[in-house]
Design a protein around this motif. Structure first.
Motif, short mmCIF file in Angstrom:
data_model
loop_
_atom_site.label_atom_id
_atom_site.label_comp_id
_atom_site.label_asym_id
_atom_site.label_seq_id
_atom_site.Cartn_x
_atom_site.Cartn_y
_atom_site.Cartn_z
N LEU A 28 -16.83 34.91 -19.10
CA LEU A 28 -17.34 35.43 -20.37
C LEU A 28 -16.24 35.29 -21.42
CD1 LEU A 28 -19.35 36.89 -22.18
CD2 LEU A 28 -18.54 39.06 -21.23
N CYS A 29 -16.58 34.61 -22.51
CA CYS A 29 -15.64 34.42 -23.62
C CYS A 29 -16.21 35.09 -24.87
CB CYS A 29 -15.42 32.94 -23.89
SG CYS A 29 -14.64 32.05 -22.54
N ASP A 30 -16.12 36.39 -24.90
CA ASP A 30 -16.46 37.14 -26.12
C ASP A 30 -15.14 37.28 -26.87
OD1 ASP A 30 -18.37 38.74 -27.73
OD2 ASP A 30 -16.98 40.37 -27.24
N LEU A 31 -14.87 36.35 -27.76
CA LEU A 31 -13.49 36.13 -28.23
C LEU A 31 -13.15 36.83 -29.53
CD1 LEU A 31 -12.98 32.37 -27.30
CD2 LEU A 31 -12.70 34.44 -25.90
N PRO A 32 -11.86 37.02 -29.78
CA PRO A 32 -11.41 37.59 -31.05
C PRO A 32 -12.00 36.78 -32.20
CG PRO A 32 -9.56 37.35 -29.55
CD PRO A 32 -10.73 36.65 -28.90
N CYS A 33 -12.53 37.46 -33.20
CA CYS A 33 -13.17 36.76 -34.31
C CYS A 33 -12.96 37.54 -35.60
CB CYS A 33 -14.67 36.57 -34.04
SG CYS A 33 -15.63 38.10 -34.04
N GLU A 41 -16.35 29.51 -36.70
CA GLU A 41 -16.22 30.25 -35.45
C GLU A 41 -17.46 30.17 -34.57
OE1 GLU A 41 -13.85 34.10 -35.95
OE2 GLU A 41 -14.71 33.78 -37.95
N ASN A 42 -18.57 29.70 -35.15
CA ASN A 42 -19.82 29.69 -34.39
C ASN A 42 -20.32 28.26 -34.11
OD1 ASN A 42 -19.69 32.45 -34.40
ND2 ASN A 42 -21.22 32.75 -35.99
#
Length: 426
Positions: free
Chosen positions: A320-325, A381-382
């Motif tokens: 899971l890559c719920d990354l800093p944004c 970022e998306n």
């Protein structure tokens, strides 16, 4: 006057010490029973700052940037109360003048004159007399011009205007039902009986929406682990990851642990999970979630996700890559974000995200699942990162709701701005 002191000190911490508004309000709430007015004022000033400063600039001969910081905050709080909370009386002026005496005695006459002048001519002074469309929108919605330009570039002007209109809308809180302990219908009945207004989520199967969430985290049901407060798009991420029992799972940027804990629930404590975060100070929050929900087989680690860990090569079934944004999708809940981000920072984050995604790809087994998500809006970022992943020959996109990626928006979906896309290593 004590309320005004707390409001001004809180705003000072947000604007000049880079503190989070939620942390400040939680600290005040630990000492006060009712902080509804303080909450409304702190959020209100943050959400309207550029507009408030525009009005003050009409009244002050001193430029905004040269004003004493505390004096400017006092004026912002005063204008906000007079114009948005309809407190059009001189008693509030007197209270704020008394606060000024303690912060900057020489400025008491200045504050008194500015606020009284605004009350006398509010109708004219509150008008925005600017012809440039971007500048006008920036002041009207207190949103920096660079964000408006970036959203126009990423989507179109119609999208941007709808987003700006939705910025200060009141939203519900969503919760995640722990269906290992209680059914969604049974929890819904309990919360309704407690006086909460509850409805089903349109995004997540495990989520409920609460429109009056006061003291929700103080309920016995929360303490017993029957539910967790979590955004419904964030819950949807884990539902789409869909981890299986007896698998190896890596949550690369896990804090505060809400997704990690849901993964633990989904696999019935029967998988090997690594919850990692670069911030050592946030690890305790991950552990707090794990302990409250009585989860097992979760190892907490503390490394930089952009650095390669050789022992993780092709080890995991799920990453899971719920990354800093940049967090532009949650500006309604964290309004100060609009003032402490810039375009250069967005581009640096997009570059960091790609480096972390490269590592995640290397950690996946053949047949493993990678899910990338952010709580932001904008192409860098998306969409750009989705395209970046599609160019990896050993990754195959897996549709989510029959789409290659999903991007939720506050004005269309009545939830956080959120992006997610899913890939399988082949």
């Amino acid at each position: 006057m004590d309320d005004f002191k707390l409001i001004i000190d809180g705003l000072y911490e947000v604007f000049y010490e880079n503190k989070k508004s939620t942390d400040i309000l939680n600290k005040i709430a630990s000492k006060r029973e009712d902080i509804s007015y303080i909450t409304r004022s702190i959020y209100g000033v943050i959400e309207r700052k550029l507009y408030l400063d525009y009005i003050i600039s009409k009244l002050s001969k001193i430029k905004i940037k040269k004003l004493d910081k505390k004096v400017l905050l006092i004026l912002e709080v005063g204008i906000y109360n007079i114009h948005f909370l309809d407190r059009k009386n001189y008693a509030i002026v007197n209270e704020l003048v008394n606060v000024t005496k303690k912060e900057s005695n020489k400025s008491k006459g200045f504050v008194n004159a500015i606020l009284r002048s605004f009350i006398r001519d509010e109708e004219n002074l509150s008008k925005i007399n600017i012809k440039n469309e971007y500048e006008y929108l920036s002041i009207k919605y207190s949103c920096p011009i660079w964000i408006i330009e970036y959203l126009n570039l990423s989507y179109d002007e119609d999208f941007t205007k709808k987003f700006l209109l939705s910025l200060n809308d009141k939203r519900f809180i969503s919760i995640r039902v722990n269906n290992k302990k209680i059914s969604k219908d049974d929890l819904k009945k309990i919360l309704i009986k407690r006086g909460y207004k509850v409805s089903d989520s349109k995004i997540s199967k495990l989520s409920l929406r609460i429109t009056n969430p006061s003291k929700l985290a103080s309920t016995n049901e929360f303490k017993a682990g029957l539910f967790t407060i979590q955004s419904e798009a964030s819950i949807k991420v884990c539902e789409e990851l869909n981890p299986k029992e007896r698998s190896n799972i890596l949550d690369l940027c896990a804090a505060p642990g809400t997704k990690t804990s849901l993964i633990g629930e989904l696999v019935n404590n029967n998988a090997n999970i690594i919850a990692n975060d670069i911030s050592f100070n946030k690890l305790s929050k991950i552990n707090e979630n794990i302990e409250r929900l009585n989860l097992k087989n979760i190892e907490i680690t503390n490394f930089d996700a952009s650095e390669y860990i050789a022992e993780y090569k092709e080890k995991f079934d799920y990453v899971l890559c719920d990354l800093p944004c940049s967090g532009l999708g949650v500006m309604d809940r964290k309004p100060e974000i609009r003032y402490n981000r810039d375009m250069d920072g967005v581009k640096k984050l997009a570059s960091l995200q790609k480096r972390i995604l490269d590592r995640a790809f290397m950690y996946l087994k053949k047949g493993g699942i990678l899910l990338y998500s952010t709580c932001t809006l904008g192409m860098y970022e998306n969409l750009d990162n989705y395209i970046y992943l599609t160019k990896k020959k050993r990754l195959k996109n897996i549709a989510i709701d029959d789409k290659p990626y999903i991007e939720y928006t506050p004005f269309e979906d009545n939830t956080d701005g959120f992006f997610m896309t899913k890939f399988e290593k082949i």
